[in-house]
Structure formats: C-alpha cells, structure tokens
Design a protein around this motif. Structure first.
Motif, PDB file in Angstrom:
ATOM      1  N   ILE A  28       0.652  -1.144   0.126  1.00 47.99           N
ATOM      2  CA  ILE A  28       0.017  -0.290   0.059  1.00 47.99           C
ATOM      3  C   ILE A  28       0.957   1.177   0.070  1.00 47.99           C
ATOM      4  O   ILE A  28       2.010   1.179   0.448  1.00 47.99           O
ATOM      5  N   ALA A  29       0.490   2.258  -0.868  1.00 47.38           N
ATOM      6  CA  ALA A  29       1.446   3.256  -0.865  1.00 47.38           C
ATOM      7  C   ALA A  29       0.505   4.798  -0.977  1.00 47.38           C
ATOM      8  O   ALA A  29      -0.616   4.831  -1.083  1.00 47.38           O
ATOM      9  N   ASP A  30       1.442   5.926  -0.641  1.00 48.83           N
ATOM     10  CA  ASP A  30       0.809   7.191  -0.598  1.00 48.83           C
ATOM     11  C   ASP A  30      -0.445   7.216   0.256  1.00 48.83           C
ATOM     12  O   ASP A  30      -1.588   7.898  -0.130  1.00 48.83           O
ATOM     13  N   GLY A  31      -0.099   6.955   1.415  1.00 42.07           N
ATOM     14  CA  GLY A  31      -1.519   7.107   2.340  1.00 42.07           C
ATOM     15  C   GLY A  31      -2.841   6.289   2.178  1.00 42.07           C
ATOM     16  O   GLY A  31      -3.847   6.738   2.146  1.00 42.07           O
ATOM     17  N   GLY A  32      -2.759   5.097   1.267  1.00 48.24           N
ATOM     18  CA  GLY A  32      -3.785   4.383   0.840  1.00 48.24           C
ATOM     19  C   GLY A  32      -4.345   4.765  -0.448  1.00 48.24           C
ATOM     20  O   GLY A  32      -5.200   4.326  -0.886  1.00 48.24           O
ATOM     21  N   ARG A  33      -3.218   5.482  -1.081  1.00 48.74           N
ATOM     22  CA  ARG A  33      -4.068   6.026  -2.536  1.00 48.74           C
ATOM     23  C   ARG A  33      -3.800   4.740  -3.538  1.00 48.74           C
ATOM     24  O   ARG A  33      -4.681   4.736  -4.737  1.00 48.74           O
ATOM     25  N   VAL A  34      -2.885   3.924  -3.381  1.00 46.70           N
ATOM     26  CA  VAL A  34      -2.722   2.847  -4.277  1.00 46.70           C
ATOM     27  C   VAL A  34      -2.289   1.590  -3.601  1.00 46.70           C
ATOM     28  O   VAL A  34      -1.768   1.560  -2.576  1.00 46.70           O
ATOM     29  N   VAL A  35      -2.939   0.579  -4.193  1.00 44.41           N
ATOM     30  CA  VAL A  35      -2.408  -0.755  -3.726  1.00 44.41           C
ATOM     31  C   VAL A  35      -2.001  -1.684  -4.669  1.00 44.41           C
ATOM     32  O   VAL A  35      -2.360  -1.702  -5.834  1.00 44.41           O
ATOM     33  N   ASP A  63      -8.015   4.869  -6.965  1.00 44.79           N
ATOM     34  CA  ASP A  63      -9.242   5.614  -7.342  1.00 44.79           C
ATOM     35  C   ASP A  63      -9.200   5.994  -8.717  1.00 44.79           C
ATOM     36  O   ASP A  63      -8.625   7.003  -8.973  1.00 44.79           O
ATOM     37  N   GLY A  64     -10.012   5.204  -9.497  1.00 47.00           N
ATOM     38  CA  GLY A  64      -9.772   5.485 -11.124  1.00 47.00           C
ATOM     39  C   GLY A  64     -10.750   6.875 -11.260  1.00 47.00           C
ATOM     40  O   GLY A  64     -10.607   7.336 -12.466  1.00 47.00           O
ATOM     41  N   ARG A  65     -11.283   7.246 -10.437  1.00 45.23           N
ATOM     42  CA  ARG A  65     -12.194   8.674 -10.696  1.00 45.23           C
ATOM     43  C   ARG A  65     -11.044  10.132 -10.586  1.00 45.23           C
ATOM     44  O   ARG A  65     -11.279  11.072 -10.697  1.00 45.23           O
ATOM     45  N   THR A  85       1.563  -3.011 -20.780  1.00 44.43           N
ATOM     46  CA  THR A  85       0.531  -2.834 -19.625  1.00 44.43           C
ATOM     47  C   THR A  85      -0.812  -2.666 -20.365  1.00 44.43           C
ATOM     48  O   THR A  85      -1.162  -1.967 -21.465  1.00 44.43           O
ATOM     49  N   LEU A  86      -1.738  -3.167 -19.392  1.00 46.98           N
ATOM     50  CA  LEU A  86      -3.194  -3.149 -19.542  1.00 46.98           C
ATOM     51  C   LEU A  86      -3.865  -2.242 -18.655  1.00 46.98           C
ATOM     52  O   LEU A  86      -3.629  -2.363 -17.574  1.00 46.98           O
ATOM     53  N   ILE A  87      -4.649  -1.075 -19.432  1.00 47.89           N
ATOM     54  CA  ILE A  87      -5.409  -0.240 -18.480  1.00 47.89           C
ATOM     55  C   ILE A  87      -6.748  -0.020 -18.644  1.00 47.89           C
ATOM     56  O   ILE A  87      -7.375  -0.209 -19.803  1.00 47.89           O
ATOM     57  N   TRP A  88      -7.574  -0.267 -17.452  1.00 49.33           N
ATOM     58  CA  TRP A  88      -9.021  -0.190 -17.629  1.00 49.33           C
ATOM     59  C   TRP A  88      -9.722   0.245 -16.072  1.00 49.33           C
ATOM     60  O   TRP A  88      -8.890   0.364 -15.302  1.00 49.33           O
ATOM     61  N   GLN A  89     -10.797   0.393 -16.294  1.00 50.39           N
ATOM     62  CA  GLN A  89     -11.596   0.705 -14.982  1.00 50.39           C
ATOM     63  C   GLN A  89     -12.627  -0.045 -14.611  1.00 50.39           C
ATOM     64  O   GLN A  89     -13.432  -0.411 -15.430  1.00 50.39           O
ATOM     65  N   HIS A  90     -12.565  -0.652 -13.290  1.00 49.54           N
ATOM     66  CA  HIS A  90     -13.815  -1.568 -12.984  1.00 49.54           C
ATOM     67  C   HIS A  90     -14.552  -0.780 -11.952  1.00 49.54           C
ATOM     68  O   HIS A  90     -14.125  -0.697 -10.748  1.00 49.54           O
ATOM     69  N   GLY A  91     -15.668  -0.394 -12.328  1.00 46.73           N
ATOM     70  CA  GLY A  91     -16.419   0.458 -11.299  1.00 46.73           C
ATOM     71  C   GLY A  91     -15.568   1.683 -11.094  1.00 46.73           C
ATOM     72  O   GLY A  91     -15.091   2.586 -11.997  1.00 46.73           O
ATOM     73  N   PRO A  92     -15.692   1.862  -9.982  1.00 42.60           N
ATOM     74  CA  PRO A  92     -14.816   3.244  -9.375  1.00 42.60           C
ATOM     75  C   PRO A  92     -13.307   3.031  -9.131  1.00 42.60           C
ATOM     76  O   PRO A  92     -12.480   3.847  -9.014  1.00 42.60           O
ATOM     77  N   VAL A  93     -12.806   1.895  -9.542  1.00 39.77           N
ATOM     78  CA  VAL A  93     -11.455   1.388  -9.365  1.00 39.77           C
ATOM     79  C   VAL A  93     -10.677   1.478 -10.786  1.00 39.77           C
ATOM     80  O   VAL A  93     -11.068   0.855 -11.649  1.00 39.77           O
ATOM     81  N   GLY A  94      -9.492   2.009 -10.575  1.00 35.94           N
ATOM     82  CA  GLY A  94      -8.705   2.010 -12.048  1.00 35.94           C
ATOM     83  C   GLY A  94      -7.580   0.704 -11.766  1.00 35.94           C
ATOM     84  O   GLY A  94      -7.252   0.579 -10.424  1.00 35.94           O
TER      85      GLY A  94
END
Length: 281
Positions: free
Chosen positions: A179-186, A199-201, A252-261
C-alpha cells in the motif's frame, strides 16, 4: 475569353504563392527535410493546380459558343468576366491550394522529428495520463518505489483504502501486497505480474509518454480499456508534490472496474492480459 479574368487568377495565384513562401520561411523546419519523393509530389500537385487555374476554361468557352449560336446557355449565360464567376474561380483556387498545403503540413509533421514533437495528444483514462507524441527517453537505473510504500496483508489493505480491492481469480491470492501514498494505491504481485489498483475517478495518478506504436483500444469485461504493448517510462503523481519518475514499465493493460482504476503489467500479449483482466472479481 476575357483576358482580365485570367489576369485576376494569375494575380490571385501570385498572392497565394507569396503567402506560401512567407509561411515556409516562418516554419523554418531544420534538417532532416521530408523525403525527396514526397517533396516532388507536393510540388507537382501545386504546379498542376496553378496550370489548371490559369488555363482557358472550357466550360466558360462553351457557354460563349451557345450564346453566340442563339441557344440557351447554362447558368443563365453568365460571362467569365462577371464578378460572380471570377470570384467563384478564385475561391476554388484558394480551396485547392489550401488542401494541398494542409496535406503537405501533415506529411511534414510525420516526416520530421520536429514536427512529431510539436503534436502531442493527451489521453486521460482511468486515472492515467497518456501523452502520445515523441517518446521521452526511457528511464535507467534502479526502480523507485511509490511514496510511502509498505508491505501489508490483503486483509489489512482492504481496511485501509476507500475503494474495493479486486483479485484476478485465475491467479488466486497475491504473493505480495503493498500500500502506498496514504492508501491511494494498492499494488499486488504474482510471479512476473503486477496489478496496481487506485481510485480511477482521480484525474491523474500515473503518467506515460509514448511514441509509436500507439496504444490499442480493447474491451475488458464489457468496458473499454487501453493496451500499451511496448516498454515505456512510468511516472507517478502523488497526492502532493510533482510527478516522480519510477521505472521502466513493461506491456500494460489499463481499464476501469467501477470506481477502481486498474493497471495490469506483466502479460506479454493482449490475449493473456485480457484473460487475467476478465477474471478480476
């Protein structure tokens, strides 16, 4: 045919030629120049348009003959010297030359590094900013971790972020979770595979600068995704502070699953990447 009409066309073309020369001087594109065959083709097109614009107009001559024989002339028997006819001819000439110049500029941009560097498309997608144009130099040296990165268990990570965490079912539980940046990225890790979730938003979390081949649009579990097939530099934009150069990233593959990037790195083919992505639950 009225000679003044030809004079007007020649004068108009001369004015356009002067404008084009001034534009050429203003561009001042250094070497390398566009390929010789491209330059010759563009020049030939310009010369042909000029020749057609100043040559006798057979349609106008035919109307003169019809008028002299007592037959009805098309368009109400307009003469070439009429202002409307002359104006339309000059307008068509300008249109043709503008189209040729536009084509030349596209060729110029594609044929020179200076032109390509001036055209950058920015795609913001699922929290990732992708800049497509002249590629940035690939990073070298040891990879840098994300800010504040630390190891946790999957259960701990689920309680420390504001978005739902997902796992590719075909891979099972990850071997490592950070986990990194205060919970911004896992970030989750399996042998040769990395899956970043965030958070993909958010407007921009990651940044990539790419040259050709361009990103490819794909469908992942019913939504649009982006596949980047070549190695590329990866930057991260923290919650505070400027972007940080992290490392050289692989396909790399990039997509969004609901609110999750979702950012899946490691699969070498788009088929493998989609198979893993479609299994995320």
């Amino acid at each position: 045919m009225n000679s003044s009409n030809d004079s007007d066309d020649i004068s108009g073309f001369a004015e356009l030629e002067a404008e084009l020369r001034a534009l050429s001087d203003a561009l001042a594109v250094p070497e390398p120049s566009p390929p010789a065959d491209v330059a010759r083709a563009v020049r030939a097109t310009l010369e042909r348009e000029a020749s057609e614009a100043t040559a006798p107009n057979r349609g106008v001559l035919r109307r003169f003959r019809l008028r002299g024989s007592g037959k009805s002339a098309p368009n109400g028997g307009m003469r070439a010297s009429d202002p409307a006819v002359s104006g339309r001819r000059r307008f068509r000439l300008r249109q043709k030359i503008a189209a040729v110049v536009a084509t030349f500029l596209v060729v110029l941009i594609a044929a020179t590094p200076q032109g390509r560097a001036a055209v950058v498309s920015i795609l913001r997608f699922a929290g990732v900013e992708i800049r497509v144009g002249e590629p940035a130099p690939l990073p070298s040296g040891a990879p840098s971790p994300l800010p504040g990165e630390r190891r946790v268990t999957l259960a701990e990570a689920r309680t420390q972020v504001r978005f739902p965490l997902l796992v590719p079912t075909v891979l099972g539980d990850p071997a490592d979770v950070r986990i990194a940046d205060g919970g911004r990225v896992v970030s989750m890790f399996w042998p040769g595979i990395r899956l970043d979730q965030y958070d993909g938003r958010l407007q921009s979390t990651w940044r990539k600068e790419l040259g050709p081949p361009w990103p490819e649009e794909v469908t992942v579990d019913g939504v649009i995704g982006v596949w980047i097939q070549q190695p590329h530099g990866l930057q991260y934009t923290p919650a505070t502070g400027p972007p940080q150069e992290l490392r050289l990233a692989g396909p790399t593959l990039i997509w969004q699953h609901g609110p999750v990037g979702m950012r899946l790195e490691g699969p070498t083919t788009i088929v493998e990447a989609r198979q893993l992505a479609n299994s995320v639950r």
